[in-house]
Design a protein around this motif. Structure first.
Motif, PDB file in Angstrom:
ATOM      1  N   ALA A 108     -63.365  28.879  28.488  1.00  0.00           N
ATOM      2  CA  ALA A 108     -64.514  29.207  27.660  1.00  0.00           C
ATOM      3  C   ALA A 108     -64.089  30.155  26.552  1.00  0.00           C
ATOM      4  CB  ALA A 108     -65.606  29.830  28.509  1.00  0.00           C
ATOM      5  N   SER A 131     -72.983  37.293  30.799  1.00  0.00           N
ATOM      6  CA  SER A 131     -72.796  35.849  30.932  1.00  0.00           C
ATOM      7  C   SER A 131     -73.238  35.088  29.688  1.00  0.00           C
ATOM      8  CB  SER A 131     -73.600  35.318  32.123  1.00  0.00           C
ATOM      9  OG  SER A 131     -73.034  35.762  33.323  1.00  0.00           O
ATOM     10  N   VAL A 141     -70.357  24.892  23.437  1.00  0.00           N
ATOM     11  CA  VAL A 141     -70.187  25.606  24.702  1.00  0.00           C
ATOM     12  C   VAL A 141     -71.337  26.589  24.885  1.00  0.00           C
ATOM     13  CG1 VAL A 141     -68.629  26.993  26.113  1.00  0.00           C
ATOM     14  CG2 VAL A 141     -67.692  25.469  24.391  1.00  0.00           C
ATOM     15  N   ARG A 183     -73.115  29.359  27.792  1.00  0.00           N
ATOM     16  CA  ARG A 183     -72.931  30.001  29.094  1.00  0.00           C
ATOM     17  C   ARG A 183     -74.105  30.921  29.368  1.00  0.00           C
ATOM     18  NH1 ARG A 183     -67.875  33.454  29.251  1.00  0.00           N
ATOM     19  NH2 ARG A 183     -69.323  34.902  28.296  1.00  0.00           N
ATOM     20  N   ARG A 231     -73.865  31.375  37.456  1.00  0.00           N
ATOM     21  CA  ARG A 231     -73.401  31.368  36.073  1.00  0.00           C
ATOM     22  C   ARG A 231     -72.907  29.976  35.763  1.00  0.00           C
ATOM     23  NH1 ARG A 231     -69.177  35.616  33.954  1.00  0.00           N
ATOM     24  NH2 ARG A 231     -67.599  34.217  34.740  1.00  0.00           N
ATOM     25  N   THR A 245     -71.260  27.489  32.775  1.00  0.00           N
ATOM     26  CA  THR A 245     -70.659  27.303  31.461  1.00  0.00           C
ATOM     27  C   THR A 245     -70.676  25.820  31.174  1.00  0.00           C
ATOM     28  OG1 THR A 245     -69.182  29.107  32.033  1.00  0.00           O
ATOM     29  CG2 THR A 245     -68.676  27.869  30.044  1.00  0.00           C
ATOM     30  N   THR A 259     -70.094  22.673  28.683  1.00  0.00           N
ATOM     31  CA  THR A 259     -69.453  22.170  27.476  1.00  0.00           C
ATOM     32  C   THR A 259     -70.028  20.797  27.199  1.00  0.00           C
ATOM     33  OG1 THR A 259     -67.451  23.322  28.138  1.00  0.00           O
ATOM     34  CG2 THR A 259     -67.244  21.704  26.380  1.00  0.00           C
TER      35      THR A 259
END
Lengths: 492, 171
Positions: A339, A405, A416, A418, A424, A426, A428
């Protein structure tokens, strides 16, 4: 042979001699049954047993002898341009496949081989059966050879189709999932339902009631933590069993250039194929506990996996596993690397998270405790004060984590996002997969100058949110993701 | 502290003014009416059977049921009317909605799959219609409620035209 190849690379190498043991593994069953028969006959083998044993020994000697010769004649090497295998007991064969034709290198191991630390390496050329199989390599040697082959397969070669293979060590992440507690309650609920269905009232069973009474009379300050500990241990064991059943023999690979395939399951093999064309992104998920243990899971953001519920179940392409493995899978599946540094969100987002935690969690419970305490039991006032202090501290820590976060970025053809603290995530996404944008705000967020942008995607959860972006920046970010869509509506 | 404004201008066209009456009718029928009715029933029952409870029950009902119900029915339509708007641009359709939580949604015309026009029984009384522009994602459907019949027809036609004109990749 030209001078480019390094001397060690061109040397003929032997496979692992432990393969001789593996060849005799089939004898386990007859030997075992023989031993059982002998034990049943009172520990004294009869003549038939001796004959069988003799035959077995002869066969074993024969196989081992042949195996030894084969092993001594089996040699392989990697030259500058090909992988060569020399083998054969009676007929000598040399087989070579050009390195640039190698499309995939598979490592597999049967139970016996795994026990002996051996691995079978298959180098495939992508076409029909014209591959090359190395029967027995020690696991490190196999890994090295695979890396070597794939590195030399050159830019023309497709990447390794096997993205991830399960590892028993991942079981350590099983207790870090929801099932530790959820599983215990689910199991207890199921037992209760079954008993209820049979008309049995569990609290009327003698020993259950006695146990409950004993528990009530025991030193609660000791037995309650002990009971919690026992539930946790039970839950952890259950979680490990569930994980093992569900994710044993896990394998994630490109079945072909256009299909991603996931297979797993101990008793029931579950297999999901995801078309590359419908793969819109990947989501790296790190629930709080798992994150604390350095683990993560990966979901594919893909269409055509059924409704929302089915999608959640079927899109998992990596079970709880080390974070590094998860990142590798994200990279292999979608080219989504680390990330990295994402753009942070305005500082006011932190304040909003603190306020939310205080208003929705600390305040109601604290107020309820305080009011009841003031009216009935003064001891509850102390509880309210303790709750306020501990709750505020916890909310502060969680809010800071949630704020850290938050992040978003445009990376080449990817977007991306997050967010999340309890889980949490993330995400893409392919920029071209974003169908529409929604900007949502409330009087409170308008006052704070933030807005939540939602990217609509025809895959996965459908809506992917970028929470609490700077209000002025959000539309520009969206325009950068999907150029030309918002330009005419931007405020001047 | 006052934050920055969102970097989007509002859509050009407001919805039909009659939409305010429609929203008010909806509010009375679905939310405020039932809330007031239950408050009345509650107070009547209390007065008949537990007169002693009235001193605290009456203010409680007023705060929890009556004031929110009245506030919603009286304020919501006006708030909505200030926000609700729509526009069909060169490349995208843009709509704003909401009264407390404001929502602005933009979907490119190239991604439009269908344009649905719906007239509910209540809407028909006020000569209104709702146009929903669907995309492949449920989170990308643009709903424009409270259009006059004529506007709805025009809007559906324009979006249909534009969607045909722009080479679609409606996926």
């Amino acid at each position: 042979m030209n001078g480019i190849s390094e001397p060690s690379g061109a040397r003929w190498r032997a496979t692992d001699p432990r393969t001789l043991v593996a060849h005799c593994a089939w004898m386990g069953a007859p030997l075992g049954s023989l031993a059982l028969t002998a034990a049943a006959a009172g520990g004294r083998p009869d003549a038939r047993a001796w004959i069988t044993l003799g035959v077995l020994a002869a066969v074993c000697a024969g196989i081992t002898g042949a195996g030894l010769v084969t092993w001594r004649r089996t040699r392989y090497r990697v030259t500058a341009d090909s992988l060569e295998l020399r083998s054969g007991l009676f007929t000598r064969r040399v087989r070579a496949i050009p390195l640039h034709r190698i499309r995939n290198v598979d490592l597999t191991a049967g139970p016996v081989q795994r026990l002996l630390g051996l691995t079978v390496l298959r180098a495939g050329t992508g076409g029909g059966g014209a591959g090359l199989k190395l029967e027995a390599l020690s696991r490190p040697a196999a890994e090295r050879l695979r890396a070597e082959l794939l590195a030399r397969a050159g830019s023309a070669g497709a990447p390794d189709p096997v993205l991830s293979v399960g590892d028993p060590r991942w079981l350590r992440y099983a207790p870090l999932t929801f099932w530790v507690f959820g599983g215990v309650f689910a199991a207890a609920g199921a037992v209760w339902r079954v008993l209820d269905g049979m008309g049995v009232k569990p609290w009327k069973i003698g020993f259950v009631r006695r146990a409950a009474e004993d528990f009530g009379n025991s030193a609660l300050w000791l037995t309650i933590p002990l009971a919690l500990l026992a539930i946790t241990a039970l839950g952890a064991a259950g979680a490990v069993v569930l994980y093992a059943e569900n994710w044993a023999r896990f394998r994630l690979e490109w079945a072909d250039a256009a299909t991603l395939r996931v297979r797993h399951g101990l008793f029931t093999t579950r297999a999901v194929s995801i078309e590359r064309a419908r793969l819109r992104g990947v989501a790296l998920r790190e629930p709080l506990l798992l994150r604390a243990g350095g683990g993560a899971t990966v979901r594919a953001v893909a269409g055509g996996l059924g409704n929302r519920e089915e999608n959640r179940k079927r899109s998992v392409i990596l079970p709880p596993a080390p974070r590094a493995e998860a990142l590798r899978v994200c990279e292999g599946v979608f080219g989504a690397g680390r990330a990295g540094a994402l753009l942070p969100h305005p500082r006011v987002a932190l304040r909003r998270r603190v306020v939310r935690g205080l208003v929705w969690c600390v305040l109601p419970v604290g107020a309820a405790l305080a009011v009841t305490g003031a009216l009935f039991a003064p001891v509850l006032l102390g509880c309210a004060a303790a709750w306020a202090v501990a709750g505020t501290a916890a909310v502060g820590a969680l809010a800071r984590d949630a704020y850290r976060s938050l992040g978003h970025a445009v990376r080449g053809r990817h977007l991306v996002l997050r967010s999340g603290t309890f889980t949490r995530e993330t995400v893409t996404l392919d920029r071209s997969a974003v169908l529409a944008w929604t900007f949502t705000d409330t009087p409170f967020s308008r006052r704070a100058g933030v807005v939540t942008a939602t990217a609509a995607v025809a895959a996965g959860e459908e809506a992917y949110r970028v929470r609490d972006m700077a209000a002025a920046e959000a539309p520009r970010f969206a325009e950068a993701v999907t150029p030309g869509v918002l330009a005419e509506f931007l405020a001047v | 502290m006052t934050g920055q404004q969102i970097g989007l201008r509002p859509p050009r066209h407001r919805v039909d003014p009659r939409a305010r009456r429609w929203w008010a009718a909806q509010a009375w029928l679905a939310v405020s009416g039932p809330a007031l009715l239950s408050a009345a029933v509650l107070l009547a029952l209390s007065a008949l059977f537990f007169p002693g409870a009235l001193p605290w029950l009456a203010p409680l009902t007023a705060v929890v049921l009556v004031l929110p119900a009245l506030g919603y029915a009286l304020a919501m339509p006006a708030l909505r009317y200030r926000v609700h708007a729509w526009e069909v641009g060169e490349a995208a359709v843009y709509a704003a909605s909401g009264w407390f939580r404001h929502k602005r949604r933009i979907a490119p015309l190239s991604r439009v799959q269908t344009v649905d026009t719906v007239r509910g029984p209540l809407q028909r009384r006020y000569g209104l219609a709702t146009v929903t522009v669907t995309t492949a994602s449920t989170a990308g459907d643009v709903k424009i409620a409270g259009l006059s019949d004529a506007d709805a027809a025009l809007l559906a036609e324009r979006i249909g035209d534009a969607a045909r004109r722009i080479p679609g990749d409606a996926e």
